[in-house]
Design an enzyme around this catalytic site. Sequence first.
Site, mmCIF file in Angstrom:
data_model
loop_
_atom_site.group_PDB
_atom_site.id
_atom_site.type_symbol
_atom_site.label_atom_id
_atom_site.label_comp_id
_atom_site.label_asym_id
_atom_site.label_seq_id
_atom_site.Cartn_x
_atom_site.Cartn_y
_atom_site.Cartn_z
ATOM 1 N N GLY A 79 15.052 29.584 -49.445
ATOM 2 C CA GLY A 79 14.942 28.139 -49.677
ATOM 3 C C GLY A 79 15.417 27.360 -48.465
ATOM 4 O O GLY A 79 16.423 27.724 -47.834
ATOM 5 N N ALA A 80 14.671 26.308 -48.145
ATOM 6 C CA ALA A 80 15.019 25.488 -46.974
ATOM 7 C C ALA A 80 15.076 24.010 -47.358
ATOM 8 O O ALA A 80 14.897 23.138 -46.518
ATOM 9 C CB ALA A 80 14.008 25.724 -45.855
ATOM 10 N N GLY A 81 15.331 23.730 -48.644
ATOM 11 C CA GLY A 81 15.526 22.344 -49.079
ATOM 12 C C GLY A 81 16.985 21.953 -48.872
ATOM 13 O O GLY A 81 17.674 22.527 -48.001
ATOM 14 N N GLY A 82 17.470 21.004 -49.655
ATOM 15 C CA GLY A 82 18.844 20.527 -49.494
ATOM 16 C C GLY A 82 19.868 21.635 -49.646
ATOM 17 O O GLY A 82 20.763 21.798 -48.808
ATOM 18 N N LYS B 161 21.755 11.861 -50.750
ATOM 19 C CA LYS B 161 22.669 12.610 -49.872
ATOM 20 C C LYS B 161 22.393 12.397 -48.383
ATOM 21 O O LYS B 161 23.321 12.427 -47.576
ATOM 22 C CB LYS B 161 22.586 14.110 -50.176
ATOM 23 C CG LYS B 161 23.270 14.520 -51.465
ATOM 24 C CD LYS B 161 23.261 16.035 -51.593
ATOM 25 C CE LYS B 161 23.835 16.474 -52.914
ATOM 26 N NZ LYS B 161 23.949 17.929 -53.031
ATOM 27 N N TYR C 111 22.254 26.949 -61.743
ATOM 28 C CA TYR C 111 23.332 27.136 -62.720
ATOM 29 C C TYR C 111 22.900 26.867 -64.157
ATOM 30 O O TYR C 111 23.728 26.950 -65.075
ATOM 31 C CB TYR C 111 24.551 26.275 -62.355
ATOM 32 C CG TYR C 111 24.240 24.808 -62.175
ATOM 33 C CD1 TYR C 111 24.124 23.957 -63.259
ATOM 34 C CD2 TYR C 111 24.042 24.284 -60.908
ATOM 35 C CE1 TYR C 111 23.823 22.621 -63.086
ATOM 36 C CE2 TYR C 111 23.742 22.948 -60.726
ATOM 37 C CZ TYR C 111 23.635 22.129 -61.808
ATOM 38 O OH TYR C 111 23.327 20.808 -61.647
ATOM 39 N N ASP D 6 29.420 20.539 -50.436
ATOM 40 C CA ASP D 6 28.495 21.590 -50.889
ATOM 41 C C ASP D 6 28.651 22.827 -50.003
ATOM 42 O O ASP D 6 28.504 23.964 -50.468
ATOM 43 C CB ASP D 6 27.044 21.103 -50.814
ATOM 44 C CG ASP D 6 26.721 20.091 -51.907
ATOM 45 O OD1 ASP D 6 27.329 20.167 -52.989
ATOM 46 O OD2 ASP D 6 25.862 19.218 -51.666
ATOM 47 N N SER E 244 25.028 14.677 -65.688
ATOM 48 C CA SER E 244 25.892 15.330 -64.701
ATOM 49 C C SER E 244 27.091 16.029 -65.353
ATOM 50 O O SER E 244 27.672 15.537 -66.319
ATOM 51 C CB SER E 244 26.410 14.302 -63.696
ATOM 52 O OG SER E 244 27.441 14.878 -62.917
HETATM 53 P P1 NAP Z 1 14.880 20.896 -52.875
HETATM 54 O O1 NAP Z 1 15.486 20.195 -51.709
HETATM 55 O O2 NAP Z 1 13.796 20.226 -53.655
HETATM 56 O O3 NAP Z 1 14.317 22.322 -52.344
HETATM 57 C C1 NAP Z 1 13.650 23.185 -53.232
HETATM 58 C C2 NAP Z 1 13.468 24.538 -52.565
HETATM 59 O O4 NAP Z 1 12.894 25.433 -53.538
HETATM 60 C C3 NAP Z 1 12.504 24.529 -51.387
HETATM 61 O O5 NAP Z 1 12.936 25.484 -50.440
HETATM 62 C C4 NAP Z 1 11.183 24.957 -52.035
HETATM 63 O O6 NAP Z 1 10.284 25.546 -51.130
HETATM 64 C C5 NAP Z 1 11.680 25.998 -53.000
HETATM 65 N N1 NAP Z 1 10.763 26.233 -54.119
HETATM 66 C C6 NAP Z 1 10.463 25.406 -55.143
HETATM 67 N N2 NAP Z 1 9.593 25.999 -55.990
HETATM 68 C C7 NAP Z 1 9.341 27.240 -55.483
HETATM 69 C C8 NAP Z 1 8.530 28.321 -55.899
HETATM 70 N N3 NAP Z 1 7.802 28.263 -57.035
HETATM 71 N N4 NAP Z 1 8.526 29.444 -55.133
HETATM 72 C C9 NAP Z 1 9.260 29.531 -53.993
HETATM 73 N N5 NAP Z 1 10.049 28.520 -53.549
HETATM 74 C C10 NAP Z 1 10.086 27.399 -54.281
HETATM 75 O O7 NAP Z 1 15.990 21.277 -53.943
HETATM 76 P P2 NAP Z 1 17.550 21.561 -53.683
HETATM 77 O O8 NAP Z 1 18.303 20.312 -53.819
HETATM 78 O O9 NAP Z 1 17.664 22.343 -52.430
HETATM 79 O O10 NAP Z 1 17.932 22.460 -54.951
HETATM 80 C C11 NAP Z 1 17.470 23.812 -55.085
HETATM 81 C C12 NAP Z 1 18.171 24.460 -56.264
HETATM 82 O O11 NAP Z 1 19.567 24.562 -55.990
HETATM 83 C C13 NAP Z 1 18.072 23.675 -57.583
HETATM 84 O O12 NAP Z 1 17.911 24.593 -58.634
HETATM 85 C C14 NAP Z 1 19.397 22.972 -57.684
HETATM 86 O O13 NAP Z 1 19.788 22.717 -59.034
HETATM 87 C C15 NAP Z 1 20.310 24.008 -57.062
HETATM 88 N N6 NAP Z 1 21.561 23.444 -56.511
HETATM 89 C C16 NAP Z 1 22.721 23.930 -56.984
HETATM 90 C C17 NAP Z 1 23.916 23.465 -56.479
HETATM 91 C C18 NAP Z 1 25.193 24.021 -57.002
HETATM 92 O O14 NAP Z 1 26.253 23.456 -56.718
HETATM 93 N N7 NAP Z 1 25.160 25.122 -57.737
HETATM 94 C C19 NAP Z 1 23.921 22.480 -55.471
HETATM 95 C C20 NAP Z 1 22.693 22.000 -54.995
HETATM 96 C C21 NAP Z 1 21.510 22.494 -55.532
HETATM 97 P P3 NAP Z 1 9.222 24.633 -50.295
HETATM 98 O O15 NAP Z 1 9.977 24.127 -49.097
HETATM 99 O O16 NAP Z 1 8.138 25.577 -49.959
HETATM 100 O O17 NAP Z 1 8.796 23.521 -51.228
#
Ligand code: NAP
Length: 268
Positions: free
Chosen positions: A124-127, A65, A214, A100, A14
């Site tokens: 993207g529709a994850g976290g 989370k 990042y 966030d 981290s």
């Molecule tokens: P997550 O909950 O696992 O969600 C992943 C997302 O990426 C989903 O929407 C997934 O789509 C999509 N995805 C994965 N592989 C893909 C591909 N090959 N093509 C198209 N879509 C794809 O992850 P998360 O926590 O949201 O994190 C996502 C990113 O944000 C990570 O890189 C993380 O490091 C970054 N992040 C950055 C910060 C920051 O402060 N800068 C904070 C949080 C997260 P599906 O629903 O179809 O699987």
Amino acid sequence: MHVYGLVGSPVEHSLSPPMHEAAYEELGVDARYVTLEPDSARLGEAIAGADALGVAGLNVTVPFKQDVLAHVDPSPTAEAVGAVNTIDFGPATPVGYNTDVDGVTRALEHHDVPIDGESAVVVGAGGAGRGAAYALADAGADVHVANRTVERAGALAAEFADLGVSGDGLDSLDERVPTADLLVNATSVGMEEDATPVPAELLHDGLAVLDAVYAPLETRLLRDAAAAGATTVDGAWMLLYQGVEAFERWTAKPAPVDVMNDALRHEL
Ligand code: NAP
């Protein structure tokens, strides 16, 4: 001495400890920031234990989370997003915040990117996608979520229907991005390989692009966006401002943003 920390799994790499400890040093705050990996089956005990031990504040990351919501008094934003990333143990019942959301809005504000009344696309529709969609819609943007799994985009749009959020598959990018003012990549695409979730030909000079990824700092999406004349905001700004907001909630002091930014970027 105050103890702050991060709970998650994994947390060993981290970037939060150097970022927060640089702020403590700069302002002379007598505090340490530690990383902790609780047993996932005992998360409630871990939170109650931290409270009993006098821990002042915790950040929360993947995979806790959502689950941690049940063990704190969530802020209205944390409740709406369905996730907590910052706990303040100051009040009698620990309060859970979602900084966030502030990370997204404050990163854009730092770059003078307007949000209110703008047309935004979140990929993207994850976290991260949930947080970004809520942040932008709550700040007055017209938000569309495009996601690989269409059902997940639809479910998110239904949940945030009151905020006017729409959702569809990645092919909706073709129609939405050329007329958008704001684009946020909230997928992990671009992290592992030199790939982008948005075709370069859709990008344009009226767009501001925030990439949540990042590592690397300069993703293919941001390179393509810069080449198209768009404003670019890398993912470290988002990470920085969620930490800045947590620091300010915990200490009630204005965060030394430049010092925290330098400490963070030194690690990347
Ligand atoms: P997550 O909950 O696992 O969600 C992943 C997302 O990426 C989903 O929407 C997934 O789509 C999509 N995805 C994965 N592989 C893909 C591909 N090959 N093509 C198209 N879509 C794809 O992850 P998360 O926590 O949201 O994190 C996502 C990113 O944000 C990570 O890189 C993380 O490091 C970054 N992040 C950055 C910060 C920051 O402060 N800068 C904070 C949080 C997260 P599906 O629903 O179809 O699987």
